[in-house]
Every structure is written in structure tokens, then in C-alpha cells.
Design a protein around this motif. Structure first.
Motif, PDB file in Angstrom:
ATOM      1  N   SER A 126       0.862  -1.164  -0.195  1.00 53.80           N
ATOM      2  CA  SER A 126       0.074   0.109   0.105  1.00 53.80           C
ATOM      3  C   SER A 126       0.782   1.277  -0.097  1.00 53.80           C
ATOM      4  N   VAL A 127       0.340   2.251  -0.177  1.00 48.74           N
ATOM      5  CA  VAL A 127       0.965   3.731   0.184  1.00 48.74           C
ATOM      6  C   VAL A 127       0.187   4.381   1.364  1.00 48.74           C
ATOM      7  N   THR A 128       0.904   5.196   1.813  1.00 53.11           N
ATOM      8  CA  THR A 128       0.516   6.084   2.938  1.00 53.11           C
ATOM      9  C   THR A 128       0.413   7.674   2.568  1.00 53.11           C
ATOM     10  N   GLY A 129       0.086   8.351   3.398  1.00 51.47           N
ATOM     11  CA  GLY A 129      -0.166   9.798   3.016  1.00 51.47           C
ATOM     12  C   GLY A 129       1.193  10.604   3.227  1.00 51.47           C
ATOM     13  N   GLU A 130       2.348   9.820   3.708  1.00 53.29           N
ATOM     14  CA  GLU A 130       3.666  10.387   3.539  1.00 53.29           C
ATOM     15  C   GLU A 130       4.242  10.724   2.239  1.00 53.29           C
ATOM     16  N   ASP A 131       4.739  12.041   2.280  1.00 50.56           N
ATOM     17  CA  ASP A 131       5.094  12.348   1.017  1.00 50.56           C
ATOM     18  C   ASP A 131       6.288  11.568   0.393  1.00 50.56           C
ATOM     19  N   GLU A 132       7.124  11.081   1.041  1.00 55.12           N
ATOM     20  CA  GLU A 132       8.391  10.299   0.529  1.00 55.12           C
ATOM     21  C   GLU A 132       7.870   9.059  -0.037  1.00 55.12           C
ATOM     22  N   ARG A 133       6.421   8.347   0.654  1.00 54.19           N
ATOM     23  CA  ARG A 133       6.145   7.052   0.283  1.00 54.19           C
ATOM     24  C   ARG A 133       5.342   7.518  -1.108  1.00 54.19           C
ATOM     25  N   LEU A 134       4.542   8.509  -1.091  1.00 49.72           N
ATOM     26  CA  LEU A 134       3.831   9.003  -2.182  1.00 49.72           C
ATOM     27  C   LEU A 134       4.580   9.006  -3.605  1.00 49.72           C
ATOM     28  N   GLU A 135       5.805   9.706  -3.408  1.00 46.00           N
ATOM     29  CA  GLU A 135       6.518   9.897  -4.535  1.00 46.00           C
ATOM     30  C   GLU A 135       7.355   8.699  -4.835  1.00 46.00           C
ATOM     31  N   ARG A 136       7.387   7.654  -4.271  1.00 49.21           N
ATOM     32  CA  ARG A 136       7.928   6.665  -4.606  1.00 49.21           C
ATOM     33  C   ARG A 136       6.947   5.518  -5.289  1.00 49.21           C
ATOM     34  N   ILE A 137       6.019   5.445  -4.554  1.00 52.33           N
ATOM     35  CA  ILE A 137       4.872   4.489  -5.014  1.00 52.33           C
ATOM     36  C   ILE A 137       4.046   4.889  -6.356  1.00 52.33           C
ATOM     37  N   LEU A 138       3.624   6.070  -6.168  1.00 56.38           N
ATOM     38  CA  LEU A 138       2.846   6.394  -7.237  1.00 56.38           C
ATOM     39  C   LEU A 138       3.114   6.302  -8.801  1.00 56.38           C
ATOM     40  N   PRO A 139       4.466   6.662  -8.923  1.00 54.09           N
ATOM     41  CA  PRO A 139       4.815   6.382 -10.331  1.00 54.09           C
ATOM     42  C   PRO A 139       4.773   5.055 -10.843  1.00 54.09           C
ATOM     43  N   LEU A 140       4.973   4.256  -9.870  1.00 52.63           N
ATOM     44  CA  LEU A 140       4.930   2.524  -9.940  1.00 52.63           C
ATOM     45  C   LEU A 140       3.605   2.340 -10.312  1.00 52.63           C
ATOM     46  N   VAL A 141       2.656   2.802  -9.683  1.00 45.98           N
ATOM     47  CA  VAL A 141       1.281   2.493  -9.790  1.00 45.98           C
ATOM     48  C   VAL A 141       0.835   3.040 -11.232  1.00 45.98           C
ATOM     49  N   LYS A 142       1.195   4.017 -11.458  1.00 41.53           N
ATOM     50  CA  LYS A 142       0.863   4.615 -12.924  1.00 41.53           C
ATOM     51  C   LYS A 142       1.587   3.753 -14.220  1.00 41.53           C
ATOM     52  N   LYS A 143       3.091   3.604 -13.760  1.00 46.55           N
ATOM     53  CA  LYS A 143       3.688   2.761 -14.729  1.00 46.55           C
ATOM     54  C   LYS A 143       2.899   1.460 -15.042  1.00 46.55           C
ATOM     55  N   HIS A 144       2.434   0.734 -14.041  1.00 46.95           N
ATOM     56  CA  HIS A 144       1.920  -0.620 -14.328  1.00 46.95           C
ATOM     57  C   HIS A 144       0.641  -0.415 -14.544  1.00 46.95           C
ATOM     58  N   ASN A 145      -0.117   0.379 -14.552  1.00 41.77           N
ATOM     59  CA  ASN A 145      -1.463   0.772 -14.496  1.00 41.77           C
ATOM     60  C   ASN A 145      -2.231  -0.325 -13.468  1.00 41.77           C
ATOM     61  N   ALA A 146      -1.738  -0.104 -12.483  1.00 41.19           N
ATOM     62  CA  ALA A 146      -2.339  -0.659 -11.411  1.00 41.19           C
ATOM     63  C   ALA A 146      -3.498   0.364 -10.395  1.00 41.19           C
ATOM     64  N   ALA A 147      -3.977  -0.370  -9.330  1.00 41.58           N
ATOM     65  CA  ALA A 147      -4.589   0.402  -8.479  1.00 41.58           C
ATOM     66  C   ALA A 147      -3.831   0.177  -7.254  1.00 41.58           C
ATOM     67  N   VAL A 148      -3.922   1.128  -6.432  1.00 40.71           N
ATOM     68  CA  VAL A 148      -3.260   1.197  -5.014  1.00 40.71           C
ATOM     69  C   VAL A 148      -4.227   1.318  -4.024  1.00 40.71           C
ATOM     70  N   ILE A 149      -3.782   0.825  -2.605  1.00 38.70           N
ATOM     71  CA  ILE A 149      -4.553   0.994  -1.429  1.00 38.70           C
ATOM     72  C   ILE A 149      -3.826   2.370  -0.808  1.00 38.70           C
ATOM     73  N   GLY A 150      -4.546   3.168  -0.432  1.00 37.24           N
ATOM     74  CA  GLY A 150      -3.863   4.399   0.511  1.00 37.24           C
ATOM     75  C   GLY A 150      -4.356   4.464   1.730  1.00 37.24           C
ATOM     76  N   MET A 151      -3.414   4.180   2.568  1.00 37.19           N
ATOM     77  CA  MET A 151      -3.626   4.043   4.178  1.00 37.19           C
ATOM     78  C   MET A 151      -3.803   5.500   4.729  1.00 37.19           C
ATOM     79  N   ALA A 152      -4.759   5.849   5.647  1.00 33.39           N
ATOM     80  CA  ALA A 152      -5.210   7.230   6.194  1.00 33.39           C
ATOM     81  C   ALA A 152      -4.264   7.537   7.234  1.00 33.39           C
ATOM     82  N   ASN A 153      -2.808   7.285   7.241  1.00 35.59           N
ATOM     83  CA  ASN A 153      -2.014   7.646   8.045  1.00 35.59           C
ATOM     84  C   ASN A 153      -0.679   8.483   7.407  1.00 35.59           C
ATOM     85  N   ASP A 154      -0.205   9.130   8.191  1.00 36.54           N
ATOM     86  CA  ASP A 154       1.224   9.946   7.485  1.00 36.54           C
ATOM     87  C   ASP A 154       2.303  10.025   8.411  1.00 36.54           C
TER      88      ASP A 154
END
Lengths: 288, 288
Positions: A117-145
Motif C-alpha cells: 500500500s501507500v500512506t499519506g507520507e510524501d516520500e512514500r507517495l513520490e516513490r509508489i505512485l509512479p509505480l502505480v501509474k507505470k504498471h496501470n495498477a490500483a493502490v491502497i491508500g492508508m489514512a496515516n502519514d
């Protein structure tokens, strides 16, 4: 809102007008030492059995985690995904906190995966989200940061909003973010479930996205856990939960989810309920 | 809001910060021909047993109905109440649509009873409410009226409002009206439970009174009913339901209610849950 996920040959939809999706939780060495040791030694027979059992019990997706301490998690995760893909065609939820493992697994996976999953932490978002996009996946976003887990539902909702916004900035559609409002045990804080349910209601009303949770967390540390998890799932479904990472093989949990589907008009005229009842009766009769 | 009810020697409180109150439904000849025939013949042994069994299973109140066709309902109801009072001290819910039976039963009852029930029909309100006031009782107000049962939650809420207003005009305090938002089976209308849950949420938010329902109605006509009723109770408790007329002797239903109490912080730190678990374990061990 509907989230579509797929394996090479099968597509499923998560959404409020579809039967609730149980994501089988068992392929995860956390707290299962034996499984971890076997995986590290290259023995995936238990992984295979767990995949078969969960799908037979009604899991429409499977979570796959290979977090074995000191092992090469990327290699184990890729292997586990391949093994699971040999015995079932359910779409997978790829579960790792290690970037290299996620990357390797997504490259090996054929279909549209759910990343956990990804959390609301900036560093995690910037690492995981490009991967989600690249692989046309979906992602679980955890409501903590960075600030941790808040017991204020509004804070959790605002973190969820942030994750969805960031995902959209990365070109990921809103329906490809499934929010986890976070479930903690009521054994530590009697208000834990109420805070989660309130968060769910707010996310359902204001953001309208699909939601997932680790349902069993709610009963951690208490005796006789399945009925607690089962009642929590019925409550959470009423508040907008559309899927959960849970033990689909537990009859009390499965029964509560299927009953809730009937009650929330996700199993119209109880067609599925009645069919399963007949199957159970047949099984009983053939054992007599 | 808290509703206090009592027998000669015992007082219970219904309210959102108290454990959910199960009102045992079994002492009711409707659909139980044998019970009806026995009662009409003056045999109350089954009534006595049903009272004991339900209280042992955790019912904090008992519904008593003596509606046997062609029998003297007033006399039977008074007798049933006396018999039940001999074996248990739980407060009673006096259940009849016959005015004379209600009057006789309320005169015979020692304590503060719950009257089951009044609707929003003017003629019923003007007959029942003076009786509620005279006997210092509480009353169940059903959210239907001359126009029937609406599938529009707002209509049900406005009928509930009317009943509460009329009660207040008769000098009955708000907390002595417990609203039944009406439960119909999902077998006939897949939206039936959703309409009821939405009505409950609105009543909880706008009127703040206690709510009761006949939980089992939701699964009428379907196979494998207890898990459906159990899941519905968990959902309804999340939406503000504080008591229900239900089968307390069914382990699936009882378990769901007790689990929901833990999850909604009505059983803090799961003290009651853990105690019941230990009792179950002891029972299992002593059978081995």
C-alpha cells in the motif's frame, strides 16, 4: 465508483453495487513462522494450498506478501505470485513495503494488480505512485502519514483526500485509489471501531471512493475473535466499506459478509445466499 | 437518551451508552400453535420454560403476547404475566392490539412496563397514550399510520415525530417513547433493510430517541435466517438501534449483539465478552 482489477484471464469489480470482495489474507508470513521458513527454503506448497483453500471459500482476490526477514523478498514475492497464478485466476493484491519487491512483482504480474500500500507520507507517495501509474495498477491508500495514526476521523479523511489528489496529479484515476481508513483493536481503545466507522461514513459521503481494511485488526488481543470481526464487517459495510483483507476461510466471517450482501441489496433476492444454503445442505446430506 | 423500565424488584436502562437490550420474543402464540393451544387450555408450563430459557440466554426483558384466536386475551395475558413474574424479575414488554387486554395487563403488572405498541394512526394514539400515561409506562411507537408502511425514510421519520409529539401532549416524556422504524423482509424487497437503516440513522440524528425493532422480520421467508438477523442487528446498532425484540436464545444472534456491544464501546475493554468466553470455555471443559 467502480474499481476494476484483473489477472491474465479474470476481471473483478469492486464497488457498492457489487458483492463485497473478500481479499484472502493468509499468504503472509507475518506471524506465521512456519510459512516464512518454508518460503525462504523454496517450498511453496503451503502457499499453493492457501491459495486454493481461500478461493474455494469465496475469496475473490488474494493478498500475497513475502516479507520473510533476511530473505530476498523480491525473489520470493515473484515466486509466490507465479505459484498462486498456477492454481487460481483471481486477481492479486501485491503486498510489500520494499520498493524493489513491488517493482519486481509488478513486472512479473500479468493483469491489473492492487498494490498494498501507500500512506499519506510524501516520500512514500513520490516513490509508489509512479509505480502505480507505470504498471496501470490500483493502490491502497492508508489514512496515516508522518504524524502517525490520528484518532480524529477528520484527520484521516484529509489524509485520504491528499492521497487521492496526489494520485490524480500522477495521472492515476480516482477509482484506482482504494482507501484504508485504518482499523485498530478495541482491546487497546474502546473507541477504536467507532472512529473507523465514522471515518468510513465521511469518506463514503465526501470522497465516494472504494474502501478496504484489515478487518481482523479490530479484534486483535481478544478471545473468540471471528464473531467480533464478523460483526465489524457488517457494520463497516453499512458505512461504505466495499472490500476487506480478511480470513475468507472462517465460516463466521464469510457468513456475515454474505448476509450483509443480502441486506444491502448486493445480492438481490438473496440468489447467492440461497444457492450457498443449498450447497451446504447437500454437503450435510451427503455426509449422513 | 435513557429509557428506564422496571419490574417489582428490577430496573433496567435502555440507551446508547448501555449494553444493547434483547427483548425475548418467544412468549407469543403467533405462529406457535402448540403454545397457543396450551395457553387457551390453562397450561402455562411452556410460557414458564420460555421465560427461564430466554433470561438464561441473556434477554434483559421479555415480550409477552397472549393473542390466541377466540380466547379471552385479557385473562390469558394477565395469567401469562403472573407466571413469568414468578420465574424471573426482568421487566416486561406487554404485547397486544386489544385494548381490554392491555388495560387488564397494565393493572396487574407491578413496575414500569413497555407497551407494544402504538402506531401513528390518530385513533390508536388517542386510545393508547392515555393508558401509557395512567400507568406510568413506556410505549413502542411504530412508524406507520393510516396510509400504511412507507418505503420513504422521511415519511417514517415524520410519523415517529408525530407519535413523540402526541405523547408529549399527553404528558408522556420523550424518553418513554421507543420508536420502531419498521423492519420488512429483504426477500420481498431487496431495499427493505436499507430503507430501515436509513430511517434509523435519521431518527438517531434528528430525534435522538431510543429505537427497537422486530429484528427477525428482515430474514422472513429466507433459508438460514439467524446469520441474516445477526448481521442486520450489527448494522442497526451502528445506526442507533438500542434494543430489539429478538430470539435471545439463538447463539448466532446473541453473539452478534454482544460483539457489537464491544465494537460500539458499550462493553468497555470487552469485560463482558471476556467473561462470557471464560464461561463457555468452562462449560466445554466440564463436558470433556
Amino acid at each position: 465508483m467502480e474499481t476494476t482489477l484483473s489477472s491474465k484471464t479474470k476481471t473483478i469489480i469492486i464497488g457498492p453495487d457489487h458483492p463485497f470482495v473478500m481479499i484472502g489474507e493468509r499468504i503472509n508470513p507475518t506471524g506465521r513462522k512456519k510459512l516464512g521458513a518454508e518460503m525462504a527454503a523454496g517450498d511453496f506448497s503451503r502457499v499453493r494450498r492457501d491459495a486454493e483453500t481461500q478461493v474455494a471459500a469465496g475469496a475473490q482476490m488474494l493478498d500475497v506478501n513475502a516479507g520473510v526477514p533476511l530473505a530476498d523478498e523480491a525473489a520470493l514475492l515473484v515466486q509466490a505470485i507465479q505459484i498462486v497464478g498456477e492454481v487460481t485466476d483471481t486477481p492479486l493484491c501485491i503486498d510489500s513495503s520494499v520498493m524493489e519487491a513491488l517493482e519486481a512483482a509488478l513486472s512479473a504480474y500479468e493483469g491489473k494488480a492492487l498494490i498494498n500500500s501507500v500512506t499519506g507520507e510524501d516520500e512514500r507517495l513520490e516513490r509508489i505512485l509512479p509505480l502505480v501509474k507505470k504498471h496501470n495498477a490500483a493502490v491502497i491508500g492508508m489514512a496515516n502519514d508522518e504524524t502517525g495514526i490520528s484518532m480524529d476521523p477528520e484527520v484521516r479523511v484529509s489524509i485520504a483526500e491528499k492521497i487521492i489528489r496526489r494520485a490524480q496529479e500522477h495521472g492515476i484515476a480516482r477509482e484506482n485509489v482504494i482507501i484504508d481508513p485504518l482499523v485498530l483493536t478495541v482491546a487497546a481503545d474502546p473507541n477504536a471501531a467507532r472512529v473507523t466507522l465514522q471515518t468510513m461514513q465521511m469518506i463514503h459521503e465526501h470522497l465516494g471512493v472504494n474502501m478496504v481494511c484489515g478487518a481482523g485488526n479490530v479484534s486483535f488481543g481478544l478471545p473468540d475473535r471471528p464473531p467480533l470481526t464478523a460483526a465489524f464487517l457488517a457494520m463497516a459495510m453499512t458505512c461504505g466499506l466495499t472490500c476487506a483483507i480478511t480470513d475468507a476461510t472462517d465460516p463466521i466471517i464469510r457468513q456475515s459478509v454474505r448476509a450483509s450482501d443480502v441486506l444491502l441489496s448486493r445480492d438481490q433476492y438473496a440468489a447467492k445466499w440461497i444457492k450457498e444454503f443449498r450447497q451446504k445442505q447437500k454437503a450435510v446430506n451427503s455426509n449422513q
